[in-house]
Design a protein around this motif. Structure first.
Motif, PDB file in Angstrom:
ATOM      1  N   PHE A 107       0.828  -1.211   0.000  1.00 16.61           N
ATOM      2  CA  PHE A 107       0.000   0.000   0.000  1.00 16.61           C
ATOM      3  C   PHE A 107       0.859   1.256   0.000  1.00 16.61           C
ATOM      4  CE2 PHE A 107      -2.161   3.256   2.658  1.00 16.61           C
ATOM      5  CZ  PHE A 107      -3.148   3.611   1.746  1.00 16.61           C
ATOM      6  N   LYS A 108       1.929   1.253   0.772  1.00 21.13           N
ATOM      7  CA  LYS A 108       2.785   2.434   0.874  1.00 21.13           C
ATOM      8  C   LYS A 108       3.490   2.735  -0.443  1.00 21.13           C
ATOM      9  CE  LYS A 108       2.203   3.640   5.193  1.00 21.13           C
ATOM     10  NZ  LYS A 108       1.675   4.969   5.579  1.00 21.13           N
ATOM     11  N   LEU A 110       2.237   2.316  -3.413  1.00 27.21           N
ATOM     12  CA  LEU A 110       1.235   3.024  -4.211  1.00 27.21           C
ATOM     13  C   LEU A 110       1.163   4.492  -3.799  1.00 27.21           C
ATOM     14  CD1 LEU A 110      -1.154   3.062  -6.221  1.00 27.21           C
ATOM     15  CD2 LEU A 110      -2.621   2.344  -4.333  1.00 27.21           C
ATOM     16  N   ILE A 111       1.142   4.740  -2.488  1.00 29.57           N
ATOM     17  CA  ILE A 111       1.104   6.113  -1.985  1.00 29.57           C
ATOM     18  C   ILE A 111       2.384   6.855  -2.362  1.00 29.57           C
ATOM     19  CG2 ILE A 111       0.883   7.539   0.076  1.00 29.57           C
ATOM     20  CD1 ILE A 111      -1.637   6.013  -0.713  1.00 29.57           C
ATOM     21  N   LEU A 114       2.165   8.285  -5.795  1.00 34.09           N
ATOM     22  CA  LEU A 114       1.287   9.458  -5.807  1.00 34.09           C
ATOM     23  C   LEU A 114       1.980  10.672  -5.198  1.00 34.09           C
ATOM     24  CD1 LEU A 114      -2.095   7.784  -4.766  1.00 34.09           C
ATOM     25  CD2 LEU A 114      -1.503   8.693  -7.019  1.00 34.09           C
ATOM     26  N   ASP A 120      -2.512  13.434  -4.076  1.00 33.27           N
ATOM     27  CA  ASP A 120      -3.747  13.090  -4.786  1.00 33.27           C
ATOM     28  C   ASP A 120      -4.236  14.231  -5.671  1.00 33.27           C
ATOM     29  OD1 ASP A 120      -3.449  10.829  -3.340  1.00 33.27           O
ATOM     30  OD2 ASP A 120      -5.309  11.016  -2.188  1.00 33.27           O
ATOM     31  N   LEU A 156      -9.435   6.603  -8.208  1.00 32.69           N
ATOM     32  CA  LEU A 156      -8.250   6.675  -7.353  1.00 32.69           C
ATOM     33  C   LEU A 156      -8.532   6.058  -5.989  1.00 32.69           C
ATOM     34  CD1 LEU A 156      -5.347   7.631  -6.939  1.00 32.69           C
ATOM     35  CD2 LEU A 156      -6.250   9.862  -6.263  1.00 32.69           C
ATOM     36  N   PHE A 157      -9.718   6.300  -5.455  1.00 32.13           N
ATOM     37  CA  PHE A 157     -10.098   5.711  -4.171  1.00 32.13           C
ATOM     38  C   PHE A 157     -10.141   4.185  -4.258  1.00 32.13           C
ATOM     39  CE2 PHE A 157     -13.583   3.963  -1.574  1.00 32.13           C
ATOM     40  CZ  PHE A 157     -13.082   4.230  -0.306  1.00 32.13           C
ATOM     41  N   LYS A 160      -6.619   2.763  -4.227  1.00 37.95           N
ATOM     42  CA  LYS A 160      -6.084   2.762  -2.860  1.00 37.95           C
ATOM     43  C   LYS A 160      -6.731   1.672  -2.016  1.00 37.95           C
ATOM     44  CE  LYS A 160      -4.767   7.624  -2.357  1.00 37.95           C
ATOM     45  NZ  LYS A 160      -4.989   8.847  -1.556  1.00 37.95           N
ATOM     46  N   SER A 163      -5.356  -1.910  -2.496  1.00 35.39           N
ATOM     47  CA  SER A 163      -4.111  -2.238  -1.800  1.00 35.39           C
ATOM     48  C   SER A 163      -4.256  -2.160  -0.289  1.00 35.39           C
ATOM     49  CB  SER A 163      -2.992  -1.286  -2.258  1.00 35.39           C
ATOM     50  OG  SER A 163      -2.661  -1.513  -3.602  1.00 35.39           O
ATOM     51  N   PHE A 164      -5.078  -1.230   0.182  1.00 38.08           N
ATOM     52  CA  PHE A 164      -5.228  -1.049   1.625  1.00 38.08           C
ATOM     53  C   PHE A 164      -5.898  -2.257   2.289  1.00 38.08           C
ATOM     54  CE2 PHE A 164      -7.501   0.721   5.367  1.00 38.08           C
ATOM     55  CZ  PHE A 164      -6.395   1.159   6.077  1.00 38.08           C
ATOM     56  N   VAL A 215      -1.255  -1.368  -7.691  1.00 36.61           N
ATOM     57  CA  VAL A 215       0.114  -0.845  -7.735  1.00 36.61           C
ATOM     58  C   VAL A 215       0.668  -0.957  -9.150  1.00 36.61           C
ATOM     59  CG1 VAL A 215       2.427  -1.050  -6.759  1.00 36.61           C
ATOM     60  CG2 VAL A 215       0.442  -1.501  -5.330  1.00 36.61           C
TER      61      VAL A 215
END
Length: 326
Positions: A107-108, A110-111, A114, A120, A156-157, A160, A163-164, A215
């Motif tokens: 998840f991180k 992917l962030i 961004l 975002d 986009l949500f 996220k 992966s979250f 991702v």
């Protein structure tokens, strides 16, 4: 010749040995091997701590957390593997700890991509007129006919969330596995239909594939934009950690359970498989730690302003050549 008359060393059916038993039975080669691998794990963690200090001082606030998380994948897995090597009876717990950490790293990462384009809002502003190609691995790489998806807050949500969910559910299933293990229900070597492992592990595998898909989608869209930030080798290191810590370990453990990896008292075949896996991971994660340090140790200057290019969907910005010449 009747195979039923073959005798099996009783030690090949016992549980993994205690740490003190390993220490007392180490020969010269074993002492050197354990010392070198322990040194590698310790150096990996020291490099990581030094990198955290650098990130804390040099990196903008919005990127500190994600970069520290992503950088920690290899040293954390290497350290847990070192603990599992010295304490074989704790291997299940060290592997679960590594897997939970890497679930958060998915998840991180992917962030991180961004945040590299400004967050975002900046991503939506830059890519609002573009679309996402979802026909990519590991889910839909063989489905090129899938339509492209518009880049919106909702899409986009969902990326996220994809992966979250793995970061959360992996921890939940790990806690459930430990609880079932205390009750004698969860056993990695029990592959019967009545064992909990045969139900939990495949479901976690499906969650892993679902988490890796967003991702990969984001990477395919931003790889041109972030090429000067070395996003391609960073993604390669992230994928390598995944393959080595998950796929390689699973293959070795399956070979051990099937008897392909022979018993070597005081290690049973499964325990020896786990031991070989831990030792390989320490060496591999040490090398990856050195590589990731080179990739992430740089000046974190903001990206230039966006210049629209309607002819190239994935290329959202044009970087000035002066920055590369300097």
């Amino acid at each position: 010749m009747d195979g039923s008359n073959v005798t099996i060393d009783p030690r090949c059916t016992q549980e993994p040995p205690y740490a003190i038993d390993i220490i007392l039975k180490l020969d010269i080669f074993g002492i050197i091997l354990y010392a070198v691998l322990t040194f590698m794990a310790a150096v990996s963690m020291l490099i990581y701590l030094e990198e955290c200090l650098y990130i804390y001082r040099k990196v903008p606030t919005n990127k500190k957390s994600v970069i520290i998380w992503v950088n920690g994948a290899a040293p954390v897995i290497g350290t847990m593997s070192c603990l599992g090597m010295w304490i074989p009876r704790a291997t299940m717990f060290t592997d679960m700890t590594s897997a939970c950490y890497f679930a958060v790293v998915v998840f991180k990462f992917l962030i991180l991509m961004l945040e590299e384009v400004g967050g975002d809002e900046a991503f939506l502003k830059r890519a609002g007129k573009n679309t996402l190609r979802i026909s990519t691995g590991p889910c839909c790489c063989c489905c090129p006919c899938l339509p492209h998806v518009a880049i919106t807050r909702r899409s986009l949500f969902l990326l996220k969330l994809g992966s979250f969910q793995f970061a959360i559910l992996k921890i939940v299933f790990t806690i459930l596995s430990i609880v079932l293990w205390t009750d004698g229900t969860f056993d990695l070597s029990d592959l019967t239909i009545y064992g909990a492992a045969i139900w939990i592990n495949p479901f976690v595998g499906i969650l892993t594939i679902i988490a890796l898909w967003p991702v990969a989608i984001m990477f395919m869209h931003l790889r041109t934009t972030l090429r000067t930030l070395k996003i391609i080798p960073k993604y390669a290191m992230y994928q390598l950690v995944l393959v080595l810590s998950q796929l390689q370990t699973a293959i070795i453990n399956i070979l051990a359970l099937n008897g392909t990896i022979a018993c070597a008292p005081p290690f049973s075949a499964p325990a020896r498989g786990y031991m070989l896996s831990q030792q390989l991971l320490i060496l591999e994660m040490f090398i990856i730690t050195l590589v990731t340090r080179l990739l992430y140790r740089r000046q974190y200057d903001p990206l230039p302003t966006d210049e629209e290019d309607a002819n190239e969907n994935t290329k959202m910005i044009v970087l000035p050549q002066s920055s590369s010449e300097s």
